[in-house]
Design an enzyme around this catalytic site. Structure first.
Site, PDB file in Angstrom:
ATOM      1  N   LYS A   1      -4.675  -0.447   3.222  1.00  0.00           N
ATOM      2  CA  LYS A   1      -4.434  -0.214   1.795  1.00  0.00           C
ATOM      3  C   LYS A   1      -3.471  -1.278   1.287  1.00  0.00           C
ATOM      4  O   LYS A   1      -2.264  -1.200   1.495  1.00  0.00           O
ATOM      5  CB  LYS A   1      -3.838   1.179   1.533  1.00  0.00           C
ATOM      6  CG  LYS A   1      -3.954   1.525   0.051  1.00  0.00           C
ATOM      7  CD  LYS A   1      -2.882   2.447  -0.468  1.00  0.00           C
ATOM      8  CE  LYS A   1      -1.617   1.774  -0.875  1.00  0.00           C
ATOM      9  NZ  LYS A   1      -1.713   0.783  -1.973  1.00  0.00           N
TER      10      LYS A   1
ATOM     11  N   GLU B   1       8.207  -1.708   8.432  1.00  0.00           N
ATOM     12  CA  GLU B   1       8.883  -2.982   8.141  1.00  0.00           C
ATOM     13  C   GLU B   1       9.389  -2.866   6.710  1.00  0.00           C
ATOM     14  O   GLU B   1       8.595  -2.865   5.765  1.00  0.00           O
ATOM     15  CB  GLU B   1       7.901  -4.159   8.259  1.00  0.00           C
ATOM     16  CG  GLU B   1       7.305  -4.343   9.656  1.00  0.00           C
ATOM     17  CD  GLU B   1       8.320  -4.793  10.677  1.00  0.00           C
ATOM     18  OE1 GLU B   1       9.420  -5.242  10.303  1.00  0.00           O
ATOM     19  OE2 GLU B   1       8.020  -4.675  11.882  1.00  0.00           O
TER      20      GLU B   1
ATOM     21  N   CYS C   1      11.142 -10.186   1.975  1.00  0.00           N
ATOM     22  CA  CYS C   1      12.009  -9.215   2.659  1.00  0.00           C
ATOM     23  C   CYS C   1      13.090  -9.920   3.462  1.00  0.00           C
ATOM     24  O   CYS C   1      14.147  -9.358   3.697  1.00  0.00           O
ATOM     25  CB  CYS C   1      11.159  -8.334   3.573  1.00  0.00           C
ATOM     26  SG  CYS C   1      10.132  -9.276   4.690  1.00  0.00           S
TER      27      CYS C   1
ATOM     28  N   GLU D   1      18.771  -4.596  -2.540  1.00  0.00           N
ATOM     29  CA  GLU D   1      17.764  -5.655  -2.448  1.00  0.00           C
ATOM     30  C   GLU D   1      17.254  -5.959  -3.860  1.00  0.00           C
ATOM     31  O   GLU D   1      16.689  -5.084  -4.513  1.00  0.00           O
ATOM     32  CB  GLU D   1      16.615  -5.168  -1.562  1.00  0.00           C
ATOM     33  CG  GLU D   1      15.562  -6.218  -1.324  1.00  0.00           C
ATOM     34  CD  GLU D   1      14.410  -5.710  -0.486  1.00  0.00           C
ATOM     35  OE1 GLU D   1      13.978  -4.556  -0.690  1.00  0.00           O
ATOM     36  OE2 GLU D   1      13.935  -6.474   0.375  1.00  0.00           O
TER      37      GLU D   1
HETATM   38  P1  NAD Z   1       6.465  -0.413  -2.029  1.00  0.00           P
HETATM   39  O1  NAD Z   1       7.222   0.350  -0.997  1.00  0.00           O
HETATM   40  O2  NAD Z   1       6.595  -0.011  -3.429  1.00  0.00           O
HETATM   41  O3  NAD Z   1       4.897  -0.408  -1.707  1.00  0.00           O
HETATM   42  C1  NAD Z   1       4.378  -0.843  -0.463  1.00  0.00           C
HETATM   43  C2  NAD Z   1       2.998  -0.217  -0.280  1.00  0.00           C
HETATM   44  O4  NAD Z   1       3.152   1.191  -0.154  1.00  0.00           O
HETATM   45  C3  NAD Z   1       2.032  -0.442  -1.438  1.00  0.00           C
HETATM   46  O5  NAD Z   1       0.734  -0.630  -0.928  1.00  0.00           O
HETATM   47  C4  NAD Z   1       2.141   0.861  -2.204  1.00  0.00           C
HETATM   48  O6  NAD Z   1       0.982   1.143  -2.968  1.00  0.00           O
HETATM   49  C5  NAD Z   1       2.298   1.854  -1.072  1.00  0.00           C
HETATM   50  N1  NAD Z   1       2.930   3.136  -1.434  1.00  0.00           N
HETATM   51  C6  NAD Z   1       3.751   3.389  -2.478  1.00  0.00           C
HETATM   52  N2  NAD Z   1       4.111   4.689  -2.481  1.00  0.00           N
HETATM   53  C7  NAD Z   1       3.519   5.258  -1.411  1.00  0.00           C
HETATM   54  C8  NAD Z   1       3.513   6.565  -0.855  1.00  0.00           C
HETATM   55  N3  NAD Z   1       4.205   7.548  -1.403  1.00  0.00           N
HETATM   56  N4  NAD Z   1       2.787   6.796   0.277  1.00  0.00           N
HETATM   57  C9  NAD Z   1       2.116   5.801   0.875  1.00  0.00           C
HETATM   58  N5  NAD Z   1       2.067   4.549   0.375  1.00  0.00           N
HETATM   59  C10 NAD Z   1       2.766   4.269  -0.734  1.00  0.00           C
HETATM   60  O7  NAD Z   1       6.900  -1.949  -1.802  1.00  0.00           O
HETATM   61  P2  NAD Z   1       6.459  -3.218  -2.662  1.00  0.00           P
HETATM   62  O8  NAD Z   1       7.176  -3.149  -3.966  1.00  0.00           O
HETATM   63  O9  NAD Z   1       4.989  -3.391  -2.627  1.00  0.00           O
HETATM   64  O10 NAD Z   1       7.069  -4.392  -1.759  1.00  0.00           O
HETATM   65  C11 NAD Z   1       8.387  -4.768  -1.805  1.00  0.00           C
HETATM   66  C12 NAD Z   1       9.182  -4.144  -0.670  1.00  0.00           C
HETATM   67  O11 NAD Z   1       8.562  -4.440   0.579  1.00  0.00           O
HETATM   68  C13 NAD Z   1      10.583  -4.710  -0.551  1.00  0.00           C
HETATM   69  O12 NAD Z   1      11.501  -3.678  -0.308  1.00  0.00           O
HETATM   70  C14 NAD Z   1      10.495  -5.630   0.648  1.00  0.00           C
HETATM   71  O13 NAD Z   1      11.710  -5.865   1.308  1.00  0.00           O
HETATM   72  C15 NAD Z   1       9.532  -4.903   1.509  1.00  0.00           C
HETATM   73  N6  NAD Z   1       8.947  -5.824   2.472  1.00  0.00           N
HETATM   74  C16 NAD Z   1       9.309  -5.735   3.795  1.00  0.00           C
HETATM   75  C17 NAD Z   1       8.784  -6.626   4.718  1.00  0.00           C
HETATM   76  C18 NAD Z   1       9.162  -6.549   6.166  1.00  0.00           C
HETATM   77  O14 NAD Z   1       8.420  -7.091   6.966  1.00  0.00           O
HETATM   78  N7  NAD Z   1      10.257  -5.924   6.538  1.00  0.00           N
HETATM   79  C19 NAD Z   1       7.886  -7.603   4.303  1.00  0.00           C
HETATM   80  C20 NAD Z   1       7.538  -7.669   2.952  1.00  0.00           C
HETATM   81  C21 NAD Z   1       8.070  -6.765   2.048  1.00  0.00           C
END
Ligand code: NAD
Length: 478
Positions: free
Chosen positions: A174, A249, A283, A380
């Site tokens: 997803k 992650e 991230c 962040e």
């Molecule tokens: P997000 O947590 O809003 O969304 C990530 C994914 O989760 C999306 O596909 C979203 O649709 C889905 N999602 C949202 N709510 C959900 C729920 N309740 N249940 C299941 N899935 C759900 O994050 P974002 O805004 O897309 O990305 C930014 C964040 O990702 C930042 O905090 C960044 O640090 C983190 N990130 C971490 C890494 C790593 O490897 N540690 C890498 C890239 C990004």
């Protein structure tokens, strides 16, 4: 408008969403609709999981070498489509084209790594206090649900998918709704390479509806999530209901520590890219610049000059180093953080404003005079903003760097060899670059300490987290 609808990919077919819903993706450089995408719901997620469960019966039973052959072909196809995948990523989420092309190349490299690694990952024979022997086997988990963020869409999808599929699992992926397109194209290339239908299904849709359906599905054995810590907590809680394997992650607030004995010109010239690349939507962004007090002025002279020279503009222009932010709300969030920083006493010494014209652009921004307890040093920001903090000695540098709930990444600039090792070991974080912005490699484990995550990706660890470990005792008693 968005042209023909980009349908879901379930069981080898591009299909509309069960409820017929669609959503638009926007090109953040132009603010115009780029594509219209089928919006999966809970029913589509269930269909995808069932297709993956059926496909597992065959794929999970193949030998690693048979699976690797498909992965090698897939890697070749990704490489042949670098131009297409790079441009698609750039238009979908605003990444500078040079970076997006690099990411597509990285996807092929990581895919080949796992194609080559999977037949070198095996169990052991263990002597025990009985007549006989224990054998251990690495076996696939089954259906894995992989949920990914919008910031490095193709890379992160592939970091999760390649080891999962290499190890014999099947996948429901997803992607984030802001940038779902490269994941769909990547999966099509997988089919072309010979992946059987159902081994990789892609269901773009809202996090809550599709995410919940996947995380709570009884046929899903593992959830691999990359995204915010907030959502990660929710996923861990829900996945606990059926004891799923979970890797997370999550977010970061990493430090770039510069000691006075560093090559200050080199650090100042290079370190800005460790936070401003991909418009800071990374991230691993080193969004806290910790600099030894006595070197502050000299370091900042170089750091500010290098930041000012970053080419911000049309991400499709090969000369551009930083494109727009992904969306209008994301830019507004970042601007609110900048305002919060100045309210708390920081000074904007570079950037802080929008360039003229369309697109969700924001200049790379340096907030000077920060302390580690300010909001801009603790949360962040996920945008092109760095907070500058000074320290007096090594002990204070380590204390400040570690004073965060996160622990994902970081860098350290010093010429003192003993200090390189001492400080790198003292930092409570999953990866460190010493005299370098780099800490992520296909061959090396990647993942966070503390609230930055659970489990590792990349390297052989990527296979560890995609397998179960079975012990078999064979008695040799007469
Ligand atoms: P997000 O947590 O809003 O969304 C990530 C994914 O989760 C999306 O596909 C979203 O649709 C889905 N999602 C949202 N709510 C959900 C729920 N309740 N249940 C299941 N899935 C759900 O994050 P974002 O805004 O897309 O990305 C930014 C964040 O990702 C930042 O905090 C960044 O640090 C983190 N990130 C971490 C890494 C790593 O490897 N540690 C890498 C890239 C990004």
């Amino acid at each position: 408008m968005g042209g023909p609808v980009e349908n879901l990919l379930i069981d080898g077919e591009r299909v509309p969403a069960a409820e017929g819903r669609t959503f638009d993706t926007v090109n953040p450089a132009t603010t115009e609709v780029f594509r219209t995408v089928a919006e999966a719901g809970a029913e589509d997620a269930d269909r995808a999981v069932r297709a993956a469960a059926r496909a597992f019966e065959d794929w999970g039973a193949r030998t690693p070498i048979q699976r690797a052959k498909v992965l090698y072909r897939w890697a070749d196809l990704i490489e042949e489509h670098i131009d297409e995948l790079g441009l698609l990523e750039t238009r979908d989420m605003g990444m500078a084209l040079g970076d997006a092309r690099w990411c597509a190349g990285n996807a092929a490299t990581v895919m080949r790594y796992y194609a080559g690694a999977v037949d070198k990952f095996f169990g052991s024979t263990i002597p025990v206090d009985r007549d006989g022997i224990v054998l251990t086997f690495r076996e696939p988990i089954g259906v894995t649900a992989l949920i990914t963020p919008w910031n490095f869409p193709l890379n992160i999808a592939n970091w999760k998918t390649a080891p999962a599929i290499a190890a014999g699992n099947t996948v429901v992926l997803k992607p984030a709704s802001l940038s779902p397109l490269t994941a769909l194209r990547y999966a099509e290339l997988g089919l072309e390479a010979g992946l059987p239908p159902g081994v990789l299904n892609v269901v773009p849709g809202p996090g809550r509806a599709v995410g919940d359906a996947l995380v709570e599905h009884p046929l899903v054995g593992k959830v691999g999530f990359t995204g915010s810590t907030e959502v990660g907590v929710e996923i861990a809680r829900k996945a606990a209901g059926t004891i799923k394997r979970v890797t997370l992650e999550l977010g970061g607030k990493s430090a770039c520590i510069v000691f006075a004995d560093a090559d200050l010109e080199k650090a100042g010239r290079m370190a800005p890219f460790s936070v401003f690349e991909n418009a800071g939507q990374d991230c691993c962004a080193r969004s806290r610049l910790l600099v030894e007090e006595s070197a502050r002025d000299e370091l900042l002279e170089h750091y500010v000059a290098a930041t000012r020279a970053i080419v911000v503009g049309d991400p499709e222009d090969g000369a551009t180093q930083m494109g727009p932010l992904v969306s209008a709300p994301q830019r507004e969030t970042v601007e609110r953080y900048i305002a919060k920083g100045t309210d708390e006493g920081a000074t904007v010494i570079e950037g802080g404003t929008r360039p003229e014209g369309a697109g969700y652009y924001l200049r790379p921004t340096i907030l000077d005079g920060c302390t580690n307890d300010m909001v801009v040093a603790r949360e962040e920001i996920f945008g092109p903003v760095v907070s500058v903090i000074t320290f007096r000695d090594e002990a204070e540098a380590v204390r400040l760097a570690n004073d965060t709930p996160y622990g994902l990444s970081g860098s350290l600039w010093t010429r003192d060899g003993a200090r390189q090792l001492r400080v790198a070991r003292a930092l409570r974080t999953g990866g460190i670059g010493v005299n370098s912005n780099s800490s992520v490699f296909p061959q090396a484990p990647f993942g966070g300490y503390k609230q930055s995550g659970v489990g590792k990706e990349l390297g052989m660890e990527g296979l560890v987290h995609n397998t179960e470990l079975k012990s078999v005792f064979i008695s040799t008693e007469a």
